[in-house]
Scaffold this active site. Structure first.
Site, PDB file in Angstrom:
ATOM      1  N   TRP A  10      51.032  38.694  35.259  1.00  0.00           N
ATOM      2  CA  TRP A  10      52.039  37.985  36.077  1.00  0.00           C
ATOM      3  C   TRP A  10      52.906  38.976  36.834  1.00  0.00           C
ATOM      4  CZ3 TRP A  10      50.897  33.147  36.674  1.00  0.00           C
ATOM      5  CH2 TRP A  10      50.355  32.396  35.626  1.00  0.00           C
ATOM      6  N   GLY A  21      40.313  46.139  41.872  1.00  0.00           N
ATOM      7  CA  GLY A  21      41.229  46.673  42.891  1.00  0.00           C
ATOM      8  C   GLY A  21      40.716  47.986  43.446  1.00  0.00           C
ATOM      9  N   ARG A  64      51.993  41.393  38.634  1.00  0.00           N
ATOM     10  CA  ARG A  64      51.365  41.875  39.872  1.00  0.00           C
ATOM     11  C   ARG A  64      52.051  41.237  41.088  1.00  0.00           C
ATOM     12  NH1 ARG A  64      45.063  43.171  39.059  1.00  0.00           N
ATOM     13  NH2 ARG A  64      45.375  44.378  37.165  1.00  0.00           N
ATOM     14  N   HIS A 101      38.426  41.072  43.612  1.00  0.00           N
ATOM     15  CA  HIS A 101      38.370  39.925  42.689  1.00  0.00           C
ATOM     16  C   HIS A 101      37.296  38.928  43.138  1.00  0.00           C
ATOM     17  CE1 HIS A 101      41.802  41.605  40.816  1.00  0.00           C
ATOM     18  NE2 HIS A 101      42.683  41.244  41.727  1.00  0.00           N
ATOM     19  N   ASP A 138      37.277  45.250  34.545  1.00  0.00           N
ATOM     20  CA  ASP A 138      38.287  46.101  35.175  1.00  0.00           C
ATOM     21  C   ASP A 138      37.711  46.826  36.394  1.00  0.00           C
ATOM     22  OD1 ASP A 138      40.733  47.260  35.516  1.00  0.00           O
ATOM     23  OD2 ASP A 138      40.593  48.618  33.805  1.00  0.00           O
ATOM     24  N   GLY A 139      38.586  47.134  37.339  1.00  0.00           N
ATOM     25  CA  GLY A 139      38.192  47.965  38.480  1.00  0.00           C
ATOM     26  C   GLY A 139      38.031  47.212  39.790  1.00  0.00           C
ATOM     27  N   ARG A 187      40.729  51.698  27.003  1.00  0.00           N
ATOM     28  CA  ARG A 187      41.853  51.039  26.308  1.00  0.00           C
ATOM     29  C   ARG A 187      41.451  49.630  25.904  1.00  0.00           C
ATOM     30  NH1 ARG A 187      44.448  53.207  30.749  1.00  0.00           N
ATOM     31  NH2 ARG A 187      44.239  51.277  31.925  1.00  0.00           N
ATOM     32  N   LEU A 231      25.028  29.152  25.864  1.00  0.00           N
ATOM     33  CA  LEU A 231      26.159  30.096  25.839  1.00  0.00           C
ATOM     34  C   LEU A 231      27.511  29.389  25.993  1.00  0.00           C
ATOM     35  CD1 LEU A 231      27.018  33.212  26.193  1.00  0.00           C
ATOM     36  CD2 LEU A 231      27.079  32.674  28.621  1.00  0.00           C
TER      37      LEU A 231
HETATM   38  C1  FPP Z   1      40.887  43.701  36.689  1.00  0.00           C
HETATM   39  O1  FPP Z   1      40.719  44.520  37.818  1.00  0.00           O
HETATM   40  C2  FPP Z   1      40.564  42.317  36.980  1.00  0.00           C
HETATM   41  C3  FPP Z   1      41.396  41.238  36.835  1.00  0.00           C
HETATM   42  C4  FPP Z   1      42.779  41.356  36.367  1.00  0.00           C
HETATM   43  C5  FPP Z   1      40.984  39.896  37.184  1.00  0.00           C
HETATM   44  C6  FPP Z   1      39.599  39.512  36.815  1.00  0.00           C
HETATM   45  C7  FPP Z   1      39.183  38.394  37.683  1.00  0.00           C
HETATM   46  C8  FPP Z   1      37.955  38.200  38.210  1.00  0.00           C
HETATM   47  C9  FPP Z   1      36.793  39.053  37.916  1.00  0.00           C
HETATM   48  C10 FPP Z   1      37.698  37.104  39.159  1.00  0.00           C
HETATM   49  C11 FPP Z   1      37.933  35.725  38.651  1.00  0.00           C
HETATM   50  C12 FPP Z   1      37.270  35.456  37.376  1.00  0.00           C
HETATM   51  C13 FPP Z   1      36.933  34.242  36.952  1.00  0.00           C
HETATM   52  C14 FPP Z   1      36.417  34.083  35.582  1.00  0.00           C
HETATM   53  C15 FPP Z   1      37.058  33.066  37.802  1.00  0.00           C
HETATM   54  P1  FPP Z   1      42.000  45.243  38.455  1.00  0.00           P
HETATM   55  O2  FPP Z   1      42.536  44.366  39.517  1.00  0.00           O
HETATM   56  O3  FPP Z   1      42.956  45.575  37.354  1.00  0.00           O
HETATM   57  O4  FPP Z   1      41.362  46.527  39.036  1.00  0.00           O
HETATM   58  P2  FPP Z   1      42.075  47.960  39.228  1.00  0.00           P
HETATM   59  O5  FPP Z   1      42.335  48.481  37.838  1.00  0.00           O
HETATM   60  O6  FPP Z   1      41.049  48.751  39.957  1.00  0.00           O
HETATM   61  O7  FPP Z   1      43.320  47.741  40.013  1.00  0.00           O
END
Ligand code: FPP
Length: 249
Positions: A73, A27, A75, A41, A24-25, A198, A135
Site C-alpha cells: 500500500w 518494476g 507504493r 505488472h 518479484d522484479g 528474502r 490445482l
Molecule cells: C513485485 O515486483 C510484484 C508485485 C508486487 C505484484 C505482482 C503482481 C502481478 C504479477 C500481476 C497481477 C497478478 C495477479 C495474480 C492478477 P516489483 O514491482 O516489486 O518489482 P521490482 O522489485 O523490480 O520493483
C-alpha cells in the site's frame, strides 16, 4: 535442455504438493525495457498464466502467489490503483482458462481491507471455480505473515479467556488450523524471482521446512521452462527434517 526434456526429467511421483511464489522484479523488468513499472505488472500476468498452467498440468495441488503485501500500500497511489485494476481485469479474463484447466481460485490475506471492486471480482472468481478439482491457485492479497500470526494469537487468546480452550490444547496443529491457510498444506517449495534472497513477511509459520529456490530471472520472464527448472532443482535436494542423511535414505 529444452522445455520438453526438462518436463520429462521431472519425477511425477515426487512432486511438491504446494509451491509458493514471490513474484518479484516486475518494476526492474519494465525499466530494462524502457517502460513504466505498470508495464511489468501487466506482463507479469502472462507468467501467472504460464506457471499456473504448468503446475496444473504436472498435477501440483496448490500454487500460492504473493500478489499484494500489506506493505505494498506504500507504493505510489497510481501503481496501487493499477495493481488493483489489473487484479479485477485478470480474474474476469482468466476465469475461462481456469475452468478449462480445472483450476480453482482461492485467496488468503486481510481480504476485508481490499477495495470493494477487487473483493467482488475475487469472490466471483472463487465462487465460479469452486467446483474445479485440479490445482488450487491461492492469491495472497493484502497479506502479511506477521499479521496472520497476530490474528491467530488473538483468536486463540480469546478462546482461552472464554474457557473454550485449555492451554494444554495449544499445539502446532491448532496453530496451523487457525491461520488463513488452515485448509492448505505447508509449501514444500518457495520460488523467488529477480535475484532477491528474502522471505519478505510471506507464510512465516508455514515455511518452517520449505526448500527455497532463488533465481535471477525477473518475474515477467519466468515461464513454464523456468518453473520446470525449479521443480527439477527441488527434486535433487534431500529433505531431512532434522534427521541425518542416512536416516532419510
Ligand atoms: C513485485 O515486483 C510484484 C508485485 C508486487 C505484484 C505482482 C503482481 C502481478 C504479477 C500481476 C497481477 C497478478 C495477479 C495474480 C492478477 P516489483 O514491482 O516489486 O518489482 P521490482 O522489485 O523490480 O520493483
Amino acid at each position: 535442455m529444452s522445455a520438453s526434456d526438462l518436463l520429462n526429467s521431472i519425477d511425477k511421483s515426487r512432486l511438491p504438493q504446494h509451491v509458493a511464489v514471490i513474484m518479484d522484479g516486475n518494476g526492474r523488468w519494465a525499466k530494462q525495457h524502457g517502460k513504466a513499472r505498470v508495464f511489468g505488472h501487466t506482463n507479469g500476468v502472462n507468467s501467472v498464466r504460464q506457471v499456473s498452467e504448468a503446475a496444473a498440468e504436472l498435477g501440483i495441488k496448490y500454487l500460492t502467489l504473493y500478489a499484494f503485501s500489506t506493505e505494498n500500500w506504500n507504493r505510489p497511489k497510481f501503481e496501487v490503483e493499477a495493481l488493483m485494476l489489473l487484479l479485477v481485469d485478470t480474474i474476469n479474463k482468466e476465469i475461462a482458462t481456469m475452468m478449462k484447466n480445472n483450476i480453482s481460485l482461492k485467496a488468503i490475506g486481510n481480504l476485508d481491507g481490499l477495495p470493494s471492486a477487487s473483493r467482488k471480482a475475487l469472490e466471483k472468481g472463487i465462487e465460479e471455480t469452486s467446483n474445479n478439482t485440479g490445482l488450487s491457485m491461492v492469491l495472497a492479497l493484502n497479506y502479511s505473515g506477521r499479521e496472520e500470526i497476530t490474528t491467530m494469537v488473538k483468536k486463540i487468546a480469546i478462546a482461552v479467556k472464554e474457557e473454550k480452550l485449555q492451554l494444554s490444547e495449544i499445539n502446532d496443529d491448532l496453530i496451523s488450523t487457525s491461520l488463513y491457510t488452515h485448509d492448505i498444506p505447508d509449501p514444500e517449495l518457495l520460488i523467488r524471482t529477480s535475484g532477491e534472497h528474502r522471505v519478505s513477511n510471506f507464510l512465516l509459520w508455514q515455511m518452517a521446512y520449505t526448500e527455497f529456490y532463488f533465481t535471477p530471472v525477473m518475474w515477467p520472464d519466468f515461464g513454464k521452462e523456468q518453473f520446470y527448472l525449479a521443480i527439477n532443482d527441488y527434486q535433487n535436494r534431500e529433505r531431512r527434517f532434522g534427521k541425518t542423511s542416512e536416516q532419510v535414505k
